[in-house]
Design a protein around this motif. Structure first.
Motif, mmCIF file in Angstrom:
data_model
loop_
_atom_site.group_PDB
_atom_site.id
_atom_site.type_symbol
_atom_site.label_atom_id
_atom_site.label_comp_id
_atom_site.label_asym_id
_atom_site.label_seq_id
_atom_site.Cartn_x
_atom_site.Cartn_y
_atom_site.Cartn_z
ATOM 1 N N PRO B 135 0.842 -1.208 0.000
ATOM 2 C CA PRO B 135 0.000 0.000 0.000
ATOM 3 C C PRO B 135 0.879 1.261 0.000
ATOM 4 O O PRO B 135 2.085 1.172 0.214
ATOM 5 C CB PRO B 135 -0.798 -0.110 1.297
ATOM 6 C CG PRO B 135 -0.059 -1.070 2.151
ATOM 7 C CD PRO B 135 0.770 -1.939 1.268
ATOM 8 N N ALA B 136 0.256 2.381 -0.250
ATOM 9 C CA ALA B 136 1.009 3.640 -0.284
ATOM 10 C C ALA B 136 1.712 3.865 1.043
ATOM 11 O O ALA B 136 1.184 3.522 2.105
ATOM 12 C CB ALA B 136 0.042 4.786 -0.583
ATOM 13 N N GLY B 137 2.925 4.387 0.950
ATOM 14 C CA GLY B 137 3.675 4.665 2.167
ATOM 15 C C GLY B 137 4.519 3.490 2.624
ATOM 16 O O GLY B 137 5.352 3.601 3.510
ATOM 17 N N GLU B 138 4.297 2.348 2.007
ATOM 18 C CA GLU B 138 5.054 1.157 2.404
ATOM 19 C C GLU B 138 5.829 0.611 1.218
ATOM 20 O O GLU B 138 5.554 0.943 0.064
ATOM 21 C CB GLU B 138 4.114 0.073 2.937
ATOM 22 C CG GLU B 138 3.372 0.503 4.196
ATOM 23 C CD GLU B 138 2.381 -0.555 4.673
ATOM 24 O OE1 GLU B 138 2.429 -1.699 4.162
ATOM 25 O OE2 GLU B 138 1.566 -0.227 5.547
ATOM 26 N N ALA B 139 6.783 -0.272 1.495
ATOM 27 C CA ALA B 139 7.548 -0.916 0.417
ATOM 28 C C ALA B 139 7.939 -2.316 0.864
ATOM 29 O O ALA B 139 7.995 -2.595 2.064
ATOM 30 C CB ALA B 139 8.797 -0.104 0.098
ATOM 31 N N TRP B 140 8.146 -3.188 -0.136
ATOM 32 C CA TRP B 140 8.599 -4.548 0.158
ATOM 33 C C TRP B 140 9.984 -4.724 -0.448
ATOM 34 O O TRP B 140 10.226 -4.344 -1.604
ATOM 35 C CB TRP B 140 7.669 -5.583 -0.467
ATOM 36 C CG TRP B 140 6.267 -5.571 0.131
ATOM 37 C CD1 TRP B 140 5.881 -4.997 1.300
ATOM 38 C CD2 TRP B 140 5.098 -6.161 -0.458
ATOM 39 N NE1 TRP B 140 4.540 -5.178 1.505
ATOM 40 C CE2 TRP B 140 4.029 -5.898 0.436
ATOM 41 C CE3 TRP B 140 4.848 -6.874 -1.620
ATOM 42 C CZ2 TRP B 140 2.731 -6.329 0.181
ATOM 43 C CZ3 TRP B 140 3.566 -7.300 -1.864
ATOM 44 C CH2 TRP B 140 2.510 -7.033 -0.973
ATOM 45 N N ALA B 141 10.881 -5.316 0.331
ATOM 46 C CA ALA B 141 12.248 -5.532 -0.156
ATOM 47 C C ALA B 141 12.474 -7.020 -0.361
ATOM 48 O O ALA B 141 11.858 -7.837 0.319
ATOM 49 C CB ALA B 141 13.249 -5.009 0.864
ATOM 50 N N ASP B 142 13.344 -7.369 -1.299
ATOM 51 C CA ASP B 142 13.638 -8.796 -1.433
ATOM 52 C C ASP B 142 14.721 -9.168 -0.417
ATOM 53 O O ASP B 142 15.377 -8.284 0.155
ATOM 54 C CB ASP B 142 13.968 -9.161 -2.883
ATOM 55 C CG ASP B 142 15.341 -8.724 -3.343
ATOM 56 O OD1 ASP B 142 16.078 -8.122 -2.536
ATOM 57 O OD2 ASP B 142 15.673 -8.975 -4.518
ATOM 58 N N PRO B 143 14.902 -10.435 -0.112
ATOM 59 C CA PRO B 143 15.806 -10.827 0.977
ATOM 60 C C PRO B 143 17.228 -10.313 0.757
ATOM 61 O O PRO B 143 17.924 -9.989 1.718
ATOM 62 C CB PRO B 143 15.756 -12.355 0.937
ATOM 63 C CG PRO B 143 14.486 -12.692 0.250
ATOM 64 C CD PRO B 143 14.235 -11.584 -0.710
ATOM 65 N N ARG B 144 17.654 -10.242 -0.522
ATOM 66 C CA ARG B 144 19.020 -9.812 -0.798
ATOM 67 C C ARG B 144 19.207 -8.356 -0.357
ATOM 68 O O ARG B 144 20.193 -8.008 0.282
ATOM 69 C CB ARG B 144 19.303 -9.968 -2.297
ATOM 70 C CG ARG B 144 20.767 -9.953 -2.676
ATOM 71 C CD ARG B 144 21.020 -10.846 -3.886
ATOM 72 N NE ARG B 144 20.375 -10.337 -5.096
ATOM 73 C CZ ARG B 144 21.004 -9.549 -5.982
ATOM 74 N NH1 ARG B 144 22.255 -9.186 -5.783
ATOM 75 N NH2 ARG B 144 20.379 -9.126 -7.057
#
Lengths: 237, 855
Positions: B135-144
Motif C-alpha cells: 500500500p502507499a507509504g510502504e515498500a517490500w524488499a527482497d531478501p538480498r
C-alpha cells in the motif's frame, strides 16, 4: 405363378463353355408342389437359383408372380422375393449369432411386417420348438435347426417356397419327420412348393416330378420307380 | 424401413459381440479414440494452462513498455477493447538506510497489481500468498536487499526524497519469470509514492509499463494497434507470442505426444482394417441370406453400416471416457508444475475423438465393407461364390487419404500432412516390394534347412504353409512390421528424448551464479571456489554497452519494424570477450576470430579503439536468435556506447547456444583485449554440492560486493518438468503398445479360419498335436522374424527423419533394434499366435474343417 421359357445357363471357363441348362421350359401353377430330381452335378441347384431369381439365365425368359425377371436388376428381383418367397436349404443357413426366434423373424424384418414377434413364436411352436425360442443354432440338433428353417420359410406367408435338398444333411428318421412337417405346413398354407432333391421318397410326396438330365427337364412319375432304380438309371445316362 | 434396418442391425450386433473379430474391432476403435482424446484433451488443457501461466509471468495478457508515460488515448483504446489496465513503473535508484547505500531495482505497482497469481511475501508472520502490492507509504524488499542494507520489517528506507516503511520481505513476485534479468536487488513500492520520491525527472532511466488483462477476443481486437505500437518503438509482449521458456523439453514432449497419438491411431486403423476383413468374410453368408429374403444392396450396406457405426459409437464413447481418465492421469502426473487452476476439459477434444473413430472406421473399413454389397444371393446355394475382395490399392488409398486427413487435422499443417502421406505411400510401395523379397528369402532359407529333427521339419512345413498363402502372409507381414515399427519408434524416441534431457541437465548443472566479481577479486575468488565447487564455468568478463547505431542508422530504423521495441535496443547489453568459442556455443555462420591471421589488422583496430577515432570495425560474434529477431546478418556494423566511448563493430560470426544450459550466455562476444580497458566485472556459474553449502557464507563474508544467485529452485523446477513429462510420455507409450497388441490380436483372429482348416487337414493326414503345434509355432515365428527385420529397418529410417525434422535431436543408429525386433518379433508372434491357435489344435479335424464352411 412361375413360368420359365427356353432357359439356358452356360458358364465360361477360359476358352471352354459349359452349358449346364439347355433350352429348359417349365410352368408351375399356384398351390402346386413340384419336385426336381437329378443326380449330383446335374444342375439342380443352378436351376433352383434361376427359378428363385438368385441368378440370371444366359438365355430364355422367366416370369415370377407375373413379372419378367430379365427386366429386373438384382435389387428388383430381391424386392420381388421379399415376403413372397420362402427358402429351405440343405445346410439350414441359420445365422449363428441369432436365436431360433430371431432367425424366424428375419424374413419378417425385411418385409413391412417387421416386429411381429408373436407370429414368429407361433411358427416356432408349430414346428415343435416353442420351448426353445432363445436357443442359438449351435445349441440345436440338425433336425431342430431344419425345423427352425422351415418355420422361417413359412413365417411370412409366402406364395412360393423353394426347398433345396431339405433332408440332405439329416439322418433318414429325422429326414422323414422333416418331410412330414414340410408337406403338412405346405398343405395347410396352400403354398406353392418347388423342391430340389435326389431323394426319391421325398419327390414322391409332390404333385409333380421332373427329372433333370443333361441340362433338360423331363416329366417323370416317381411312383413307377424305386429310389435305387432311379439312381442306376441316372448312372447309365 | 430404416427403423427396421436399425433394429435388425443392432440385434445382430448384440449377438455379434461374442465374435473375436467384432471384439478386436471394438477394442481397436476404442483405443484409437482413447489415444486421440487423451492426448487432445491433455494438450488442449496444457496449452490453455500454459497461456494462463504465461499471462501470470508476464503480468498480463499484453504488456507495453516504453520510456515515456503512455497517452490517455491509448489507455482508452485498450479499455474499449475489453482490457483491464494496471500501471507499473520500473527504475533503478540508490536507496539508503542510515549510512548504508545500495542501488536497487525499483518496481512501482498500482492497486490493481497483480492481474494474475499471487506474490509470496513475508508480512511479519511467515511467508504467505498476497494478491496485491504494497500500500502507499510502504515498500517490500527482497531478501538480498534486506541483507545488504540490513533492514527488517518495520524499518524505514530512504527512496529518493521520501521515506517508506518496509512492511514485507518479498520472496517471489507474482509476475516474475524464473530468470534473473535484473542484477540489482528489488524494492517494490506503490505508484502513489512515486511522485514524492522525485525520481521521475527529465532524462532519468524509467520504464513505464501498462499491464493489460483481458479475454482472447480483446487480444484479437488490438493486434493492429500492437503492431503499430511495435513500429513506434514500444516494447510489446503478447502472451501468445512471448510464452515463458519452460524449455525445449515441453515442446518436444508435445510433439512426442502428438506423434504417439497418431501412431496409436494408425495402429488401431490397421487393426480395424484386419478385423473388418474377417468381419465381412464372416457375414457374407448372412448377407447372401438377406439378399435371398429380399434385401436390396442398399439395405445390406445400411444394415452393416449401422452395425459398425453402432459399434463405433459405443467404442468411441468408452474410448472418450478412457481418454478423459487418461488425461486426468497425465495431468495428475504433471500437476506440480502446472498452474493450479487449469481450465476444465473442453468439448473440442471429445468431438475430435469421435471424429477420429468414425474416420478410422470409414477409412480403414469402408472399402472392405462395400464387399458385402456385392455378395450374390446365389451364395446361399453355392458357398464358393464369394465376391472378390476390394483391390489392395483401393483399401490402401482410402485408408491413406483418411489418415492424411487426420494428420492434417492434428498437425494443422497441410504441407506436412501431404509430405507424410506421399512419403508414407511411397514407403508402403517399397515396403510391399521388400516384404515380398524378405518373405521369399526367409522361406528359401527355411527350405534349405537340412536337419532331420522335429524342429527342422516343423520349420520347413511352417515355411511352406506360409509360402502357400503368400498374399495373406504378405498382408500380415506388412501389418506386423508396421506395428513393430510404430512400437519401436515410440520406444526409441522416448529413450533418446530422455537421454537428451538428462544430457541437457547433468547432475552437476551449475546451481549458483556469481556476478559482479571485480578484476582485483578474480584470482582470490577463483582460489576459494575452485577447490570446493564442481563444474565451474569459466569466469567471463562483462562490460555493459548500449547499441547506438546499426549500419550508421538509428537502431530503430535499421532493424525490422516489429523489433523496434526490442529489449536489446533499449537496455544495456552484457558484452564479453573470449579467445575461443565458449562451451555449448556453436558457430552457425561466418568464422570465429582468427588467432594469428590478420594480426596486423587487429593491431589496426586496437590502436584505433584507443585513439577513439576508429575506422576499422571490431569483429564480433552475435547470438543467432538475436540476429534473426533484429534482422541482422554477417557484415552488418553495430556501434556500441561503452562508458563514454563508442566502438564500431562488424558481425563476423553468428552463434547458436542453449539458453537452458544454466551457464553464462552472451548475445555479443568481442575478441580479447578490445574491452579490457573499460570497467568490467566477471560472472561465473558453478555447482555446489549439498555438503559444501557453507562456502556460500564464506563467499558472502569475504566478497561482499559479489552477488550470488541461487538457481537451485529454477533448476529443480526444470528437472521436475522433465521427470513429469517423462512419466507422461511413458503413460502414452503404454497406450501405443496396447494399440500394437490389438493389431496382433486382430491379425491373428483374421487368419484363424484358414489356420483351422489347415490344422484340420494336417490332423486328417496323421499329424499329431505336437507336430501341428510346432508347425504353427514355426510359421508364426518366421512371420515374426521377417516382420521384426522389416520393422527395424522402417523404424531406423523414420526415427532418423523425425529427429532431424521434428524433434531436433541428432540421429543415430540403434544396433539393439536390429537384434531386439526380429528376435522379439519371432517370440511375440510365435507365442501369441501359437497360444491363440491352441483351441484349434484341440478341435477334432471334422470341426476344424467345418469351421471354414460354416463361419
Amino acid at each position: 405363378m412361375l413360368h420359365a421359357e427356353r432357359l439356358t445357363k452356360s458358364v465360361t471357363s477360359g476358352e471352354r463353355t459349359l452349358t449346364i441348362l439347355h433350352d429348359l421350359s417349365l410352368s408351375v401353377a399356384a398351390g402346386e408342389s413340384v419336385a426336381i430330381l437329378g443326380k449330383s452335378g446335374a444342375g439342380k441347384s443352378t436351376l433352383l437359383g434361376l427359378l428363385a431369381g438368385l441368378d440370371t439365365p444366359t438365355d430364355g425368359e422367366l416370369n415370377l408372380f407375373g413379372h419378367p425377371l430379365s427386366r429386373l436388376d438384382e435389387d428388383g428381383r430381391a424386392s420381388l422375393r421379399a415376403g413372397r418367397v420362402g427358402f429351405v436349404f440343405q445346410n439350414f443357413q441359420l445365422l449363428p449369432t441369432l436365436s431360433a426366434l430371431e432367425n424366424v423373424l428375419l424374413p419378417l424384418e425385411l418385409s413391412p411386417r417387421a416386429g411381429e414377434t408373436d407370429t414368429a413364436a407361433q411358427w416356432l411352436t408349430r414346428v415343435g420348438l416353442g420351448e426353445r425360442q432363445g436357443h442359438l443354432p449351435k445349441q440345436l440338433s440338425g433336425g431342430e435347426q431344419q425345423r427352425v428353417a422351415i418355420a422361417r420359410a413359412f413365417v411370412s406367408d409366402p406364395e412360393l417356397v423353394f426347398a433345396d435338398e431339405p433332408t440332405g444333411n439329416l439322418d433318414p428318421d429325422t429326414g422323414a419327420q422333416i418331410i412330414d412337417l414340410l408337406f403338412e405346413l405346405n398343405h395347410q398354407a396352400g403354398t406353392t412348393l418347388i423342391l430340389v432333391t435326389h431323394d426319391h421318397a421325398l419327390a414322391r410326396r409332390c404333385d409333380r416330378c421332373l427329372r433333370l438330365i443333361d441340362g433338360r427337364l423331363d416329366a417323370f412319375d416317381p411312383h413307377t420307380l424305386a429310389s435305387d432304380t432311379l439312381e442306376s438309371e441316372e448312372a447309365k445316362t | 424401413m430404416s427403423n427396421l434396418n436399425a433394429r435388425l442391425a443392432l440385434r445382430s450386433l448384440k449377438r455379434d459381440l461374442r465374435a473375436a473379430d467384432v471384439r478386436a474391432l471394438f477394442v481397436a476403435l476404442m483405443l484409437a479414440v482413447a489415444a486421440s482424446t487423451m492426448i487432445a484433451f491433455f494438450l488442449d488443457r496444457l496449452d490453455r494452462g500454459l497461456e494462463r501461466q504465461a499471462s501470470q509471468m508476464l503480468g498480463g495478457d499484453v504488456v507495453l513498455e516504453q520510456r515515456d508515460p503512455f497517452s490517455e488515448d491509448l489507455r482508452t483504446q485498450l479499455e474499449d477493447a475489453g482490457f483491464t489496465l494496471s500501471d507499473q513503473v520500473d527504475l533503478v535508484s540508490m536507496i539508503s538506510r542510515g549510512d548504508r547505500f545500495q542501488p536497487a531495482s525499483l518496481k512501482a505497482v498500482d492497486d490493481i497489481y497483480p492481474h494474475y497469481g499471487t506474490s509470496m511475501v513475508d508480512l511479519g508472520e511467515g511467508t504467505e500468498q498476497v494478491a496485491s502490492g504494497p500500500p502507499a507509504g510502504e515498500a517490500w524488499a527482497d531478501p538480498r536487499l534486506a541483507q545488504l542494507i540490513d533492514i527488517e520489517i518495520g524499518d524505514s528506507v530512504q527512496v529518493g526524497q521520501t521515506e517508506l516503511t518496509i512492511s514485507g520481505i518479498i520472496e517471489r513476485e507474482a509476475d516474475q519469470s524464473g530468470g534473473f534479468g535484473s542484477f540489482n536487488p528489488r524494492l517494490m513500492l506503490n505508484t502513489a509514492d512515486l511522485e514524492a520520491t522525485g525520481l521521475i525527472q527529465e532524462g532519468s532511466r524509467v520504464e513505464f509499463e501498462i499491464l493489460a488483462a483481458g479475454p482472447p477476443q480483446a487480444l484479437d481486437a488490438v493486434q493492429g494497434l500492437l503492431n503499430e505500437l511495435r513500429r513506434d518503438g514500444v516494447e510489446v509482449s503478447d502472451v501468445r507470442v512471448d510464452q515463458p521458456q519452460l524449455g525445449n523439453a515441453l515442446e518436444r514432449a508435445e510433439s512426442y505426444l502428438g506423434l504417439a497419438g497418431l501412431a496409436a491411431v494408425l495402429l488401431a486403423g490397421v487393426a480395424v482394417a484386419m478385423s473388418t476383413r474377417r468381419y465381412v468374410e464372416r457375414h457374407l453368408d448372412t448377407a447372401a441370406l438377406l439378399r435371398c429374403f429380399g434385401a436390396s444392396q442398399h439395405q445390406l450396406v445400411v444394415i452393416f453400416s449401422i452395425q459398425l457405426l453402432g459399434l463405433a459409437l459405443v467404442a468411441s464413447l468408452l474410448g472418450a471416457i478412457l481418454g478423459l481418465a487418461g488425461q486426468a492421469a497425465l495431468l495428475w502426473l504433471l500437476a506440480s508444475f502446472l498452474p493450479m487452476t487449469l481450465p476444465p476439459p473442453g468439448i473440442m477434444p471429445l468431438g475430435l475423438g469421435v471424429l477420429t473413430a468414425f474416420a478410422v472406421l470409414i477409412g480403414f473399413a469402408g472399402p472392405t465393407l462395400l464387399r458385402i454389397k456385392r455378395v450374390s444371393a446365389l451364395k446361399v446355394l453355392r458357398r464358393e461364390l464369394d465376391p472378390l475382395p476390394p483391390a489392395a490399392w483401393l483399401v490402401v488409398s482410402v485408408a491413406s487419404l483418411v489418415f492424411g486427413g487426420l494428420l492434417w487435422l492434428y498437425s494443422g499443417s497441410l504441407p506436412l500432412a501431404m509430405a507424410l502421406l506421399v512419403g508414407g505411400a511411397a514407403l508402403l510401395g517399397v515396403l510391399w516390394g521388400i516384404s515380398m523379397l524378405l518373405l521369399n528369402g526367409v522361406l528359401r532359407g527355411v527350405q534349405a534347412l537340412s536337419g532331420k529333427g522335429p524342429w527342422s521339419q516343423a520349420l520347413r512345413l511352417g515355411g511352406r504353409q506360409l509360402g502357400r498363402r503368400r498374399q495373406a502372409g504378405l498382408g500380415q507381414l506388412m501389418a506386423f512390421s508396421v506395428t513393430f515399427f510404430a512400437m519401436a519408434m515410440i520406444v526409441l524416441v522416448r529413450g533418446d528424448l530422455l537421454n537428451t534431457w538428462q544430457d541437457q541437465l547433468p547432475d552437476d548443472t551449475p546451481n549458483y551464479f556469481a556476478i559482479n566479481i571485480q578484476p582485483s577479486e578474480r584470482d582470490d575468488f577463483e582460489n576459494v571456489v575452485s577447490p570446493r565447487a564442481e563444474a565451474q564455468s569459466e569466469l567471463y568478463p562483462m562490460v555493459r554497452g548500449r547499441v547506438i547505431s546499426i549500419n550508421d542508422q538509428d537502431p530503430r530504423e535499421a532493424v525490422r519494424p516489429d523489433a523496434r521495441g526490442d529489449n536489446s535496443l533499449r537496455r544495456e547489453l552484457n558484452l564479453t570477450w573470449q579467445a575461443e568459442v565458449p562451451e555449448g556455443n556453436e558457430i552457425v555462420a561466418g568464422e570465429w576470430f582468427a588467432d594469428d591471421e590478420g594480426a596486423d589488422e587487429q593491431q589496426g583496430w586496437m590502436n584505433e579503439v584507443d585513439a577513439t577515432a576508429q575506422a576499422v570495425p571490431v569483429p564480433i560474434s552475435v547470438e543467432d536468435g538475436l540476429a534473426e529477431r533484429l534482422g541482422l546478418t554477417l557484415g552488418d556494423q553495430i556501434t556500441f556506447a561503452v562508458g563514454s566511448d563508442e566502438i564500431t563493430t562488424e558481425i563476423t560470426s553468428l552463434r547458436s547456444l542453449n539458453w537452458d544450459s544454466f551457464r553464462p550466455n552472451f548475445f555479443v562476444i568481442f575478441p580479447p583485449e578490445v574491452l579490457e580497458s573499460f570497467g568490467h566485472s566477471y560472472i561465473t556459474a558453478f555447482f555446489l554440492p549439498e555438503e559444501e553449502q557453507s562456502l556460500i557464507n564464506q563467499l558472502v563474508r569475504d566478497f561482499p560486493g559479489v552477488s550470488l544467485l541461487n538457481v537451485e529452485a529454477i533448476l529443480g523446477q526444470v528437472r521436475d518438468v522433465l521427470t513429469q513429462v517423462t512419466r507422461a510420455v511413458e503413460l502414452v507409450l503404454i497406450l501405443v503398445l496396447l494399440a500394437g497388441v490389438s493389431v496382433l490380436y486382430a491379425a491373428l483372429t483374421a487368419s484363424r479360419p484358414v489356420r483351422a482348416h489347415e490344422s484340420g487337414l494336417l490332423r486328417v493326414f496323421g499329424a499329431g498335436e505336437t507336430m501341428i503345434s510346432r508347425i504353427q509355432g514355426a510359421e508364426f515365428a518366421l512371420l515374426g522374424l521377417a516382420s521384426g527385420l522389416l520393422g527395424a529397418a522402417l523404424a531406423e529410417l523414420a526415427t532418423a527423419v523425425l529427429y532431424l525434422y521434428l524433434l531436433d535431436l541428432a540421429p543415430r543408429v540403434h544396433p539393439e533394434l536390429w537384434l531386439a525386433l526380429p528376435i522379439g518379433g519371432a517370440l511375440l508372434i510365435g507365442v501369441i499366435g501359437h497360444g491363440l491357435s491352441r483351441s484349434l489344435r484341440k478341435q477334432a479335424p471334422a470341426a476344424s474343417l467345418g469351421l471354414l464352411g460354416e463361419a
